[in-house]
Design an enzyme around this catalytic site. Structure first.
Site, PDB file in Angstrom:
ATOM      1  CE  LYS A 136      -3.545   2.704   0.194  1.00 36.08           C
ATOM      2  NZ  LYS A 136      -4.577   2.687   1.243  1.00 36.08           N
TER       3      LYS A 136
ATOM      4  CE  LYS B 172      -2.493   7.562   7.218  1.00 38.33           C
ATOM      5  NZ  LYS B 172      -2.818   6.163   6.835  1.00 38.33           N
TER       6      LYS B 172
END
Length: 298
Positions: free
Chosen positions: A171, A239
């Site tokens: 990811k 993030k």
């Protein structure tokens, strides 16, 4: 049908839980902001007061929260998921968190006799609503197969990446590309706009040419329309890029484009665009060229 505890009802989690309810699963939901549970309760879900309560009696627990700190709040302590799981159940974390934390959770959950899959997703809120997410899964393949019915309710593709933590790594690598691709699209649009090329004509060229990308497909028209309605927030992209940067630093992988992307998204958050769509980073470029991307230079 399996009993599911679903924890985290944000932009992605709420539609995912809704799709499980529509499929007929018995779902107990928890969210730190209790009001987010109400639409799911109206659909037939039960509301839990703690993550532990959501996990108690469940066959499968799914968590979808925003960051490493939120994971700690959800899993640890007397009211956390770890206090509510029992032998034989499966915990699926769909959050985007550090691979080290995924591996740590896996060890704790397996030690309790349960199973763990790190299964972050790609696809923003429209994919969560439509049940067309793509899952990248780390963990035991047999456990994944046992949970395939849930994954297929929520998504269109499930890709097994390897052992626990590999889903999280995949990811971060994926979202590194997403961040860079969106900046490349915005930069090209800025050149075209400042040079007087009609934005709609330029988008058509991009989509038909070698510069075509998922970024152009999903964000091109949004840039022209100056529509930064949140599908995946700029803050969440930042993030993820920070997590990817920490991972590559640890692995001694040179990532110059990642570092530039992180800096630009950091600038976007500093300017107050964090809760808008990640494409709102275009406003940084618009300030530099003194016009909106959807406008031709006069």
């Amino acid at each position: 049908m399996k009993k599911i505890g679903f924890i985290g009802l944000g932009t992605m989690g709420a539609p995912m839980a809704s799709n499980l309810l529509k499929k007929g699963y018995e779902v107990t939901v928890y969210n730190r902001t209790e009001s987010r549970c109400l639409p799911l309760v109206e659909q037939g879900a039960k509301a839990a007061q703690t993550p532990k309560e959501a996990a108690l009696g469940a066959d499968t627990v799914i968590t979808m929260v925003s960051n490493d700190e939120s994971i700690a709040a959800v899993y640890e302590g007397e009211a956390g998921v770890l206090a509510g799981i029992s032998s034989g159940i499966t915990v699926i974390d769909c959050s985007t968190i550090s691979p080290a934390l995924s591996q740590s959770l896996a060890k704790k959950i397996v030690a309790a006799g349960a199973n763990f899959l790190d299964a972050p997703v790609t696809g923003s809120s429209p994919a969560a609503i439509g049940g067309t997410l793509v899952f990248m899964v780390g963990g035991n393949h047999d456990v994944l197969e046992a949970e395939r019915d849930i994954f297929e309710t929520l998504g269109q593709k499930i890709i097994h990446m390897g052992d626990n933590g590999s889903g999280s790594v995949a990811k971060l690598a994926h979202n590194t590309i997403v961040g860079i691709n969106n900046l490349a699209l915005i930069e090209g649009f800025s050149i075209a706009a400042k040079s007087g090329i009609p934005a709609q004509s330029f988008l058509e060229l991009v989509q038909l040419g070698s510069a075509g990308s998922k970024a152009a497909e999903l964000k091109g028209q949004k840039l022209i329309d100056h529509d930064f309605t949140n599908q995946f927030s700029l803050s969440l992209m930042l993030k993820d890029l920070k997590l990817a940067s920490a991972l590559t630093d640890q692995a001694s992988i040179p990532t110059p484009m990642l570092n530039v992307a992180k800096s630009l998204f950091q600038a976007g958050e500093t300017q107050g665009f964090g809760e808008e769509d990640l494409s709102a980073v275009a406003k940084i470029y618009e300030a530099w060229i003194h016009q909106k991307i959807g406008e031709q230079s006069k």
